[in-house]
Design a protein around this motif. Sequence first.
Motif, PDB file in Angstrom:
ATOM      1  N   UNK A  37       0.831  -1.202   0.000  1.00  0.00           N
ATOM      2  CA  UNK A  37       0.000   0.000   0.000  1.00  0.00           C
ATOM      3  C   UNK A  37       0.865   1.251   0.000  1.00  0.00           C
ATOM      4  N   UNK A  38       0.611   2.143  -0.931  1.00  0.00           N
ATOM      5  CA  UNK A  38       1.422   3.367  -1.066  1.00  0.00           C
ATOM      6  C   UNK A  38       1.215   4.315   0.105  1.00  0.00           C
ATOM      7  N   UNK A  39       0.066   4.235   0.775  1.00  0.00           N
ATOM      8  CA  UNK A  39      -0.226   5.095   1.926  1.00  0.00           C
ATOM      9  C   UNK A  39      -0.024   4.317   3.222  1.00  0.00           C
ATOM     10  N   UNK A  40      -0.591   3.114   3.286  1.00  0.00           N
ATOM     11  CA  UNK A  40      -0.567   2.335   4.528  1.00  0.00           C
ATOM     12  C   UNK A  40       0.746   1.583   4.734  1.00  0.00           C
ATOM     13  N   UNK A  41       1.473   1.318   3.660  1.00  0.00           N
ATOM     14  CA  UNK A  41       2.707   0.519   3.680  1.00  0.00           C
ATOM     15  C   UNK A  41       2.421  -0.920   4.121  1.00  0.00           C
ATOM     16  N   UNK A  42       1.165  -1.356   3.991  1.00  0.00           N
ATOM     17  CA  UNK A  42       0.774  -2.718   4.365  1.00  0.00           C
ATOM     18  C   UNK A  42       0.804  -3.620   3.142  1.00  0.00           C
ATOM     19  N   UNK A  43       1.041  -4.917   3.373  1.00  0.00           N
ATOM     20  CA  UNK A  43       1.009  -5.899   2.296  1.00  0.00           C
ATOM     21  C   UNK A  43      -0.422  -6.052   1.804  1.00  0.00           C
ATOM     22  N   UNK A  51      -2.845  -0.689  -9.048  1.00  0.00           N
ATOM     23  CA  UNK A  51      -2.135   0.009 -10.111  1.00  0.00           C
ATOM     24  C   UNK A  51      -1.317   1.171  -9.524  1.00  0.00           C
ATOM     25  N   UNK A  52      -1.952   1.957  -8.675  1.00  0.00           N
ATOM     26  CA  UNK A  52      -1.257   3.080  -8.032  1.00  0.00           C
ATOM     27  C   UNK A  52      -0.149   2.588  -7.102  1.00  0.00           C
ATOM     28  N   UNK A  53      -0.402   1.467  -6.423  1.00  0.00           N
ATOM     29  CA  UNK A  53       0.632   0.904  -5.546  1.00  0.00           C
ATOM     30  C   UNK A  53       1.851   0.458  -6.339  1.00  0.00           C
ATOM     31  N   UNK A  54       1.629  -0.159  -7.504  1.00  0.00           N
ATOM     32  CA  UNK A  54       2.765  -0.555  -8.343  1.00  0.00           C
ATOM     33  C   UNK A  54       3.497   0.654  -8.906  1.00  0.00           C
ATOM     34  N   UNK A  55       2.779   1.707  -9.192  1.00  0.00           N
ATOM     35  CA  UNK A  55       3.435   2.953  -9.647  1.00  0.00           C
ATOM     36  C   UNK A  55       4.402   3.442  -8.572  1.00  0.00           C
ATOM     37  N   UNK A  56       3.979   3.354  -7.318  1.00  0.00           N
ATOM     38  CA  UNK A  56       4.816   3.822  -6.210  1.00  0.00           C
ATOM     39  C   UNK A  56       5.962   2.862  -5.920  1.00  0.00           C
ATOM     40  N   UNK A  57       5.731   1.571  -6.096  1.00  0.00           N
ATOM     41  CA  UNK A  57       6.751   0.562  -5.793  1.00  0.00           C
ATOM     42  C   UNK A  57       6.641  -0.571  -6.827  1.00  0.00           C
ATOM     43  N   UNK A  58       7.345  -0.433  -7.966  1.00  0.00           N
ATOM     44  CA  UNK A  58       7.180  -1.391  -9.069  1.00  0.00           C
ATOM     45  C   UNK A  58       7.796  -2.771  -8.850  1.00  0.00           C
ATOM     46  N   UNK A  59       8.731  -2.916  -7.939  1.00  0.00           N
ATOM     47  CA  UNK A  59       9.318  -4.245  -7.682  1.00  0.00           C
ATOM     48  C   UNK A  59       8.429  -4.970  -6.685  1.00  0.00           C
ATOM     49  N   UNK A  60       8.011  -6.187  -7.074  1.00  0.00           N
ATOM     50  CA  UNK A  60       7.060  -6.908  -6.239  1.00  0.00           C
ATOM     51  C   UNK A  60       7.141  -8.403  -6.506  1.00  0.00           C
ATOM     52  N   UNK A  61       6.175  -9.131  -5.987  1.00  0.00           N
ATOM     53  CA  UNK A  61       6.087 -10.579  -6.171  1.00  0.00           C
ATOM     54  C   UNK A  61       4.729 -10.941  -6.744  1.00  0.00           C
TER      55      UNK A  61
END
Length: 174
Positions: A49-55, A85-95
Motif C-alpha cells: 500500500x502506497x499510503x498504509x505501507x501494508x502488504x 495500479x497506483x501501488x505498483x506505480x509507487x513501488x514497481x518491484x514486487x512478487x
Amino acid sequence: MMADRDTAPRRPRLPTGWRRLTLRLPILLYRAGLGPLFGKRLLLLHHTGRVSDRDRMTVLEVVAYDPAEASWTVASGFGPRADWYLNLRAQPKTLIRFGNRPHAVTAHFLPSEDGAEIMADYARRHPRTARRLCAFMGLPVDGGESAFHEAGQAIPFVRLQAPEGYGRAARRHS
C-alpha cells in the motif's frame, strides 16, 4: 474539456458487499495452495500500500503470458486509479504467484499504443470475454479489430517482468 469527459470510458464502480467478497475469493484459494486451478488465466499480485505501507494482494487476469521472457501482462479494468495500479506505480518491484510458483517481478507501465495491440490480440483469443470486458468498462466495441484497438488504448496495461535470464533458468529447473 467537456468533450473529453463525454468520450472517456465510464469506469465501473469498485465492488462492495458480496460482489467484493466474491472477487476476493480467489485470494483465499491461492493462499490454500490451489492457484493451479486457475491455469494460466490468473495470477496473485502482492503489492505494498502506497499510503498504509501494508502488504496487499489482488488476483488479476493474465492478458498475455510469455514464458520465454518470464513476463505477464495484466490490465487495470478499473482504470489508472485502481489501488493495485497506483501501488505498483509507487513501488514497481514486487512478487506474483502464478500457479503455485512465486516470481519476483518489476512492473512496466505500457504506452497506449502497446495496449491497442494487446487488446486486439486478446480479443482474437477470447472474443466473448473481450466484448464483455469492454462492455463492463463502458467501452463501445462492435466486435471489430479496430474497436478493440481503440478500447486497448483506453485501458492501462502493465507488464510484470522477471529479471533477465529468469525464464531460461526456471525452465531448466522444471
